[in-house]
Design a protein around this motif. Structure first.
Motif, mmCIF file in Angstrom:
data_model
loop_
_atom_site.group_PDB
_atom_site.id
_atom_site.type_symbol
_atom_site.label_atom_id
_atom_site.label_comp_id
_atom_site.label_asym_id
_atom_site.label_seq_id
_atom_site.Cartn_x
_atom_site.Cartn_y
_atom_site.Cartn_z
ATOM 1 N N GLY A 174 0.774 -1.231 0.000
ATOM 2 C CA GLY A 174 0.000 0.000 0.000
ATOM 3 C C GLY A 174 0.806 1.282 0.000
ATOM 4 N N HIS A 175 2.112 1.188 -0.128
ATOM 5 C CA HIS A 175 2.944 2.396 -0.139
ATOM 6 C C HIS A 175 2.904 3.042 -1.524
ATOM 7 N N THR A 176 2.703 4.346 -1.546
ATOM 8 C CA THR A 176 2.661 5.077 -2.817
ATOM 9 C C THR A 176 3.827 6.047 -2.982
ATOM 10 N N ASP A 177 4.593 6.257 -1.911
ATOM 11 C CA ASP A 177 5.774 7.111 -1.958
ATOM 12 C C ASP A 177 6.944 6.343 -1.329
ATOM 13 N N VAL A 178 7.897 5.951 -2.182
ATOM 14 C CA VAL A 178 9.019 5.152 -1.696
ATOM 15 C C VAL A 178 10.325 5.848 -2.065
ATOM 16 N N ALA A 179 11.396 5.403 -1.426
ATOM 17 C CA ALA A 179 12.697 6.022 -1.674
ATOM 18 C C ALA A 179 13.789 4.972 -1.587
ATOM 19 N N LEU A 180 14.889 5.256 -2.256
ATOM 20 C CA LEU A 180 16.096 4.444 -2.160
ATOM 21 C C LEU A 180 17.181 5.254 -1.473
ATOM 22 N N ILE A 181 17.698 4.733 -0.362
ATOM 23 C CA ILE A 181 18.935 5.248 0.216
ATOM 24 C C ILE A 181 20.011 4.303 -0.288
ATOM 25 N N VAL A 213 8.983 7.786 -6.580
ATOM 26 C CA VAL A 213 10.250 7.274 -6.060
ATOM 27 C C VAL A 213 11.282 8.396 -5.984
ATOM 28 N N LYS A 214 12.032 8.392 -4.906
ATOM 29 C CA LYS A 214 13.098 9.360 -4.669
ATOM 30 C C LYS A 214 14.382 8.584 -4.402
ATOM 31 N N VAL A 215 15.523 9.064 -4.918
ATOM 32 C CA VAL A 215 16.801 8.378 -4.730
ATOM 33 C C VAL A 215 17.756 9.318 -4.011
ATOM 34 N N GLU A 216 18.377 8.822 -2.942
ATOM 35 C CA GLU A 216 19.391 9.569 -2.210
ATOM 36 C C GLU A 216 20.677 8.743 -2.159
ATOM 37 N N ALA A 227 22.599 12.501 7.160
ATOM 38 C CA ALA A 227 22.348 13.533 6.152
ATOM 39 C C ALA A 227 21.418 13.024 5.064
ATOM 40 N N ALA A 228 21.576 11.762 4.657
ATOM 41 C CA ALA A 228 20.711 11.200 3.621
ATOM 42 C C ALA A 228 19.271 11.084 4.111
ATOM 43 N N VAL A 229 19.082 10.621 5.346
ATOM 44 C CA VAL A 229 17.732 10.506 5.913
ATOM 45 C C VAL A 229 17.099 11.886 6.019
ATOM 46 N N ASP A 230 17.852 12.861 6.529
ATOM 47 C CA ASP A 230 17.308 14.218 6.690
ATOM 48 C C ASP A 230 16.941 14.824 5.338
ATOM 49 N N ALA A 231 17.811 14.637 4.344
ATOM 50 C CA ALA A 231 17.529 15.185 3.015
ATOM 51 C C ALA A 231 16.297 14.526 2.409
ATOM 52 N N LEU A 232 16.174 13.224 2.596
ATOM 53 C CA LEU A 232 15.022 12.499 2.057
ATOM 54 C C LEU A 232 13.723 13.013 2.664
ATOM 55 N N LEU A 233 13.689 13.126 3.985
ATOM 56 C CA LEU A 233 12.446 13.526 4.644
ATOM 57 C C LEU A 233 12.132 15.005 4.429
ATOM 58 N N ALA A 234 13.168 15.794 4.089
ATOM 59 C CA ALA A 234 12.931 17.211 3.791
ATOM 60 C C ALA A 234 12.357 17.390 2.392
ATOM 61 N N THR A 239 7.174 10.122 2.128
ATOM 62 C CA THR A 239 7.768 8.789 1.974
ATOM 63 C C THR A 239 7.362 7.882 3.134
ATOM 64 N N THR A 240 6.853 6.696 2.789
ATOM 65 C CA THR A 240 6.484 5.722 3.831
ATOM 66 C C THR A 240 7.208 4.386 3.647
ATOM 67 N N GLY A 241 7.969 4.255 2.564
ATOM 68 C CA GLY A 241 8.721 3.028 2.342
ATOM 69 C C GLY A 241 10.123 3.350 1.875
ATOM 70 N N ILE A 242 11.138 2.782 2.532
ATOM 71 C CA ILE A 242 12.534 3.058 2.192
ATOM 72 C C ILE A 242 13.233 1.747 1.842
ATOM 73 N N ILE A 243 13.959 1.778 0.744
ATOM 74 C CA ILE A 243 14.833 0.668 0.354
ATOM 75 C C ILE A 243 16.260 1.115 0.638
ATOM 76 N N VAL A 244 17.004 0.339 1.408
ATOM 77 C CA VAL A 244 18.390 0.677 1.729
ATOM 78 C C VAL A 244 19.305 -0.302 1.016
ATOM 79 N N HIS A 245 20.115 0.220 0.094
ATOM 80 C CA HIS A 245 21.108 -0.610 -0.589
ATOM 81 C C HIS A 245 22.481 -0.044 -0.265
ATOM 82 N N ASN A 246 22.876 -0.250 0.975
ATOM 83 C CA ASN A 246 24.147 0.272 1.475
ATOM 84 C C ASN A 246 24.381 -0.375 2.835
ATOM 85 N N GLU A 247 25.115 -1.477 2.849
ATOM 86 C CA GLU A 247 25.264 -2.267 4.073
ATOM 87 C C GLU A 247 25.911 -1.468 5.202
#
Length: 339
Positions: A174-181, A213-216, A227-234, A239-247
């Motif tokens: 049900g998420h309609t706004d997602v992001a990639l960190i 979709v937003k990419v940071e 900084a990435a989280v703050d920039a994303l939420l600003a 955004t209600t769904g985040i994909i993290v591809h950075n171990e």
């Protein structure tokens, strides 16, 4: 210590027959081969490595080029290395590890007879090393996928499919706004293949699913993740769904969300693309798409050994991504409203 003469005497064959069994240079009948192998096992015979290499024209060494560049996650790189080393041992091969981002090092190992084959990691879309290994006499397998893989042997996770899978999972909840960190800026500037492929899959699926979709890009340090989280939420506050591809950044992303009073699994969903052990080591149960680094390393060795034996033409193997849902996934506002 047993000698080749002792083996020949115990098996009732000539020394040359034992040599042919060891080198495989000539066909030997199955009963004779079995007799020689039993004698070798009984006597505990171990051929001298130098003599074996001369007899077979092989070194029993595989070169692994795993450059430790800025922005790479060394613990994950070492999982790939562990897969290569343990599988090479099964084939009675050693591994020469090259960690420099240095084309001259590649010239050294391919220009002589130092190694039988190569496995090369951290592939860029337009990688300057690829033409060198394509022209080398030694068979090479790439862990990664260049822009043009024609005529090459490659193995990797299907990162494009992983990006699609992550978005489908969040959209289905049900998420309609997602992001990639995502990966560190240095990795993106090098046009590293896995990062670009994941973003391509993510954007393609977001368009198909009607998801914004937003990419940071994200440095792996605590301050970089914050900084990435703050920039994303600003810039994308819905955004209600985040994909993290950075171990390296993953635990710091979770910490920053907590500092901002955002509860993962309730207020926001997080899906990590990482090895399972990285997902399980986080502060909360982490929904993840597994990066099977050690398995990929083992497959790379299987492929390169098959090419050494002339049993396998060039090919590309992309492992299908698998998502394991844990408590870091929450229902998006659309699903909640429908409920």
């Amino acid at each position: 210590m047993a000698t080749i003469d002792d083996v020949a005497k115990a098996a009732g064959v000539s020394v040359s027959t034992v040599s042919y069994v060891l080198s495989g240079k000539r066909p030997i009948s199955a009963p004779t081969r079995a007799r020689v192998e039993r004698a070798i096992e009984k006597l505990g015979y171990r051929p001298h490595a130098g003599a074996r290499a001369l007899a077979s024209a092989r070194t029993n060494v595989i070169a692994l080029m795993a450059p430790l560049r800025v922005g790479v996650n060394v613990p994950v790189i070492m999982q790939f290395v562990a897969g290569v080393v343990t599988r090479a041992r099964d084939f009675d091969h050693d591994v020469l590890l090259l960690t420099q981002d240095d084309v001259s090092g590649l010239d050294r190992v391919t220009g002589g007879s130092m190694v039988d084959a190569l496995v090369m990691m951290d592939i860029e879309a337009d990688d300057p090393r690829v033409p060198l290994v394509a022209a080398a006499k030694q068979p090479t397998v790439l862990i990664g996928l260049p822009q043009d893989p024609e005529g090459l042997s490659c193995v990797d996770l299907d990162f494009e499919a992983a990006g699609r899978l992550a978005v489908r999972h969040l959209a289905g909840a049900g998420h309609t706004d997602v992001a990639l960190i995502g990966s560190p800026p240095e990795v993106l500037r090098r046009h590293t293949s896995y990062a670009e492929r994941l973003m391509r899959g993510l954007r393609s699926q977001a368009k198909s699913s009607g998801v914004a979709v937003k990419v940071e890009a994200c440095d792996s340090s605590p301050s970089g993740a914050a900084a990435a989280v703050d920039a994303l939420l600003a810039t994308a506050p819905d955004t209600t769904g985040i994909i993290v591809h950075n171990e390296g950044a993953l635990p710091h992303v979770l910490s920053r969300l907590a500092e901002r009073g955002i509860v993962v699994g309730t207020d926001i969903s997080v899906v990590a693309v990482c090895p399972t052990d990285v997902a399980l080591s986080q502060r909360i149960p982490m929904t993840s798409i597994d990066l099977p680094a050690e398995d990929i390393g083992k497959v790379a060795v299987d492929m390169v050994m098959a090419r050494l034996e002339g049993e396998q033409p060039s090919e590309t193997r992309l492992l299908a991504p698998v998502l394991t849902e844990r408590e870091s996934s929450a229902s998006g506002p659309a699903a909640a409203a429908a409920g």
